[in-house]
Write a protein that holds these residues in place. Structure first.
Motif, PDB file in Angstrom:
ATOM      1  N   LEU A  49      22.037  35.362  56.672  1.00  0.00           N
ATOM      2  CA  LEU A  49      23.090  35.734  57.616  1.00  0.00           C
ATOM      3  C   LEU A  49      23.885  36.941  57.107  1.00  0.00           C
ATOM      4  CD1 LEU A  49      24.435  32.191  58.580  1.00  0.00           C
ATOM      5  CD2 LEU A  49      23.263  33.769  60.107  1.00  0.00           C
ATOM      6  N   MET A  50      24.219  36.909  55.826  1.00  0.00           N
ATOM      7  CA  MET A  50      25.008  38.005  55.257  1.00  0.00           C
ATOM      8  C   MET A  50      24.203  39.302  55.182  1.00  0.00           C
ATOM      9  SD  MET A  50      27.330  36.202  52.279  1.00  0.00           S
ATOM     10  CE  MET A  50      25.976  35.410  51.426  1.00  0.00           C
ATOM     11  N   MET A  51      22.931  39.197  54.756  1.00  0.00           N
ATOM     12  CA  MET A  51      22.106  40.395  54.645  1.00  0.00           C
ATOM     13  C   MET A  51      21.794  40.997  56.019  1.00  0.00           C
ATOM     14  SD  MET A  51      19.422  39.532  51.564  1.00  0.00           S
ATOM     15  CE  MET A  51      18.557  41.080  51.818  1.00  0.00           C
ATOM     16  N   GLY A  52      21.673  40.143  57.029  1.00  0.00           N
ATOM     17  CA  GLY A  52      21.416  40.639  58.368  1.00  0.00           C
ATOM     18  C   GLY A  52      22.634  41.271  59.007  1.00  0.00           C
ATOM     19  N   TRP A 106      25.566  42.545  57.205  1.00  0.00           N
ATOM     20  CA  TRP A 106      26.117  43.688  56.462  1.00  0.00           C
ATOM     21  C   TRP A 106      24.976  44.585  55.987  1.00  0.00           C
ATOM     22  CZ3 TRP A 106      28.932  38.979  55.130  1.00  0.00           C
ATOM     23  CH2 TRP A 106      30.226  38.973  55.668  1.00  0.00           C
ATOM     24  N   LYS A 107      24.914  45.760  56.548  1.00  0.00           N
ATOM     25  CA  LYS A 107      23.819  46.702  56.288  1.00  0.00           C
ATOM     26  C   LYS A 107      23.724  47.086  54.824  1.00  0.00           C
ATOM     27  CE  LYS A 107      20.536  49.449  57.793  1.00  0.00           C
ATOM     28  NZ  LYS A 107      19.289  48.882  58.379  1.00  0.00           N
ATOM     29  N   LYS A 108      24.864  47.309  54.171  1.00  0.00           N
ATOM     30  CA  LYS A 108      24.857  47.718  52.765  1.00  0.00           C
ATOM     31  C   LYS A 108      24.240  46.641  51.874  1.00  0.00           C
ATOM     32  CE  LYS A 108      28.781  50.912  53.046  1.00  0.00           C
ATOM     33  NZ  LYS A 108      30.158  51.223  52.591  1.00  0.00           N
ATOM     34  N   LEU A 109      24.523  45.383  52.212  1.00  0.00           N
ATOM     35  CA  LEU A 109      23.951  44.269  51.450  1.00  0.00           C
ATOM     36  C   LEU A 109      22.435  44.227  51.625  1.00  0.00           C
ATOM     37  CD1 LEU A 109      25.332  42.085  49.704  1.00  0.00           C
ATOM     38  CD2 LEU A 109      25.142  40.533  51.644  1.00  0.00           C
ATOM     39  N   GLU A 110      21.980  44.494  52.841  1.00  0.00           N
ATOM     40  CA  GLU A 110      20.543  44.540  53.099  1.00  0.00           C
ATOM     41  C   GLU A 110      19.878  45.664  52.316  1.00  0.00           C
ATOM     42  OE1 GLU A 110      17.341  45.301  56.736  1.00  0.00           O
ATOM     43  OE2 GLU A 110      19.493  45.443  57.113  1.00  0.00           O
ATOM     44  N   GLY A 149      16.738  37.099  62.632  1.00  0.00           N
ATOM     45  CA  GLY A 149      17.457  36.517  63.757  1.00  0.00           C
ATOM     46  C   GLY A 149      18.811  37.158  63.974  1.00  0.00           C
ATOM     47  N   VAL A 150      19.496  37.455  62.880  1.00  0.00           N
ATOM     48  CA  VAL A 150      20.802  38.130  62.975  1.00  0.00           C
ATOM     49  C   VAL A 150      20.637  39.532  63.548  1.00  0.00           C
ATOM     50  CG1 VAL A 150      22.750  39.031  61.647  1.00  0.00           C
ATOM     51  CG2 VAL A 150      21.801  36.797  61.083  1.00  0.00           C
ATOM     52  N   LYS A 151      19.634  40.260  63.062  1.00  0.00           N
ATOM     53  CA  LYS A 151      19.427  41.638  63.500  1.00  0.00           C
ATOM     54  C   LYS A 151      18.989  41.722  64.962  1.00  0.00           C
ATOM     55  CE  LYS A 151      17.307  44.283  60.401  1.00  0.00           C
ATOM     56  NZ  LYS A 151      18.320  45.239  59.891  1.00  0.00           N
ATOM     57  N   MET A 152      18.440  40.612  65.500  1.00  0.00           N
ATOM     58  CA  MET A 152      17.996  40.599  66.894  1.00  0.00           C
ATOM     59  C   MET A 152      19.085  40.126  67.861  1.00  0.00           C
ATOM     60  SD  MET A 152      14.092  39.149  66.461  1.00  0.00           S
ATOM     61  CE  MET A 152      13.816  39.097  68.229  1.00  0.00           C
ATOM     62  N   THR A 153      20.281  39.902  67.348  1.00  0.00           N
ATOM     63  CA  THR A 153      21.396  39.506  68.216  1.00  0.00           C
ATOM     64  C   THR A 153      21.685  40.607  69.229  1.00  0.00           C
ATOM     65  OG1 THR A 153      22.370  38.249  66.384  1.00  0.00           O
ATOM     66  CG2 THR A 153      23.803  38.745  68.247  1.00  0.00           C
ATOM     67  N   ASP A 154      21.905  40.210  70.464  1.00  0.00           N
ATOM     68  CA  ASP A 154      22.189  41.170  71.533  1.00  0.00           C
ATOM     69  C   ASP A 154      23.477  41.949  71.220  1.00  0.00           C
ATOM     70  OD1 ASP A 154      22.586  42.557  73.867  1.00  0.00           O
ATOM     71  OD2 ASP A 154      22.251  40.844  75.185  1.00  0.00           O
ATOM     72  N   PRO A 155      23.382  43.278  71.088  1.00  0.00           N
ATOM     73  CA  PRO A 155      24.586  44.079  70.763  1.00  0.00           C
ATOM     74  C   PRO A 155      25.715  43.925  71.788  1.00  0.00           C
ATOM     75  CG  PRO A 155      22.592  45.401  70.537  1.00  0.00           C
ATOM     76  CD  PRO A 155      22.184  44.118  71.185  1.00  0.00           C
ATOM     77  N   SER A 156      25.357  43.686  73.041  1.00  0.00           N
ATOM     78  CA  SER A 156      26.396  43.540  74.069  1.00  0.00           C
ATOM     79  C   SER A 156      27.256  42.305  73.815  1.00  0.00           C
ATOM     80  CB  SER A 156      25.761  43.452  75.459  1.00  0.00           C
ATOM     81  OG  SER A 156      24.900  42.330  75.558  1.00  0.00           O
TER      82      SER A 156
END
Length: 270
Positions: free
Chosen positions: A100-103, A105-109, A161-168
């Motif tokens: 969840l955190m890596m997805g 926060w981009k810097k953490l990824e 799954g986090v990265k696929m969250t709908d931006p809207s």
């Protein structure tokens, strides 16, 4: 009006009869396929087309399974393997918050993704002797093997799954002044659940592989040890019976996860 009443009576007449429920295709189709495969397999065994020293057939395997079930031998091995898998898998669930955190926060990824990928693609099974050297011949080495093989499918799928969250949805939550905690609780986590469950399902298979290999190489009890012992004595039917037990357990666990997914993410099945 009379015709309508007559036709209504005729239509309504069968309602008193019990309706026969049809078996869903998702159950009937694989069941029929399995029966055909087992029948052909059994026939080959009965016709002596299978060398019992090299392989076996369904009735012989089931007889062996029934024998060690009656003696309670299988439960002794299953109990040990279940403890090792349970402890290692519980530890591997730490992959959910990390994912969840890596997805999110981009810097953490960017900082950790190359290492996660490297460890995930590493053939951990080849490191089993090293795990035994580090953690000994007892339960801890098997638990750590299960943990090492299980954590990465959970972590990577949760992150996806986090990265696929709908931006809207994220924009809407921010516009309503949602805090970071509320964002995770109400938007990010529910969106990641389907892939999170997929990761757990993949991890179950890897966990069973890990515990069996670890017990085969460095164990004196457990399903892996029982498989190794039977194979060393060339008891093919018993060896395959233990494999069937593992297959049944993995299918049951997977089906339970499907039920859990329907409870946690019902919108995915509508």
């Amino acid at each position: 009006m009379q015709k309508t009443e007559v036709s209504g009576n005729i239509i309504g007449a069968p309602s008193s009869l019990k309706k026969v429920k049809r078996i869903p295709p998702a159950i009937s189709y694989p069941t029929v396929t399995l029966i055909i495969i087992l029948a052909i397999w059994e026939l080959c065994g009965r016709l002596k087309l299978i060398d019992p020293f090299m392989f076996s057939w369904p009735s012989s395997i089931m007889m062996k399974a029934w024998e060690f079930t009656l003696t309670g031998e299988v439960f002794k091995h299953l109990a040990v393997s279940a403890i090792e898998v349970g402890l290692g898998f519980a530890m591997a669930l730490i992959g959910i918050p990390i994912g969840l955190m890596m997805g999110y926060w981009k810097k953490l990824e960017l900082a950790f993704d190359p290492f996660v990928t490297a460890l995930y693609t590493t053939p951990m099974i080849a490191l089993t002797p090293l795990f035994v050297l580090w953690f000994g011949l007892e339960t801890l080495s098997k638990v750590m093997m299960v943990f090492a093989l299980s954590i990465f499918p959970i972590l990577i799928n949760t992150m996806s799954g986090v990265k696929m969250t709908d931006p809207s949805l994220i924009k809407a939550a921010r516009s309503y002044g949602a805090s970071e905690f509320q964002m995770f609780k109400e938007v990010i986590f529910p969106s990641a659940i389907p892939l999170m469950i997929t990761g757990i399902r993949l991890a179950i298979g890897r966990a069973l592989i890990a515990v069996v290999v670890a017990e085969m190489l460095a164990g004196n009890i457990g399903i892996g040890f029982a498989i190794r012992h039977a194979s060393e004595l060339f008891q093919t039917a018993e060896y395959l019976a233990y494999v069937v037990v593992l297959m049944v357990l993995s299918v049951l666990l997977t089906e339970l996860l499907k039920v859990l997914e329907k409870k946690l993410a019902p919108w995915r099945h509508r």
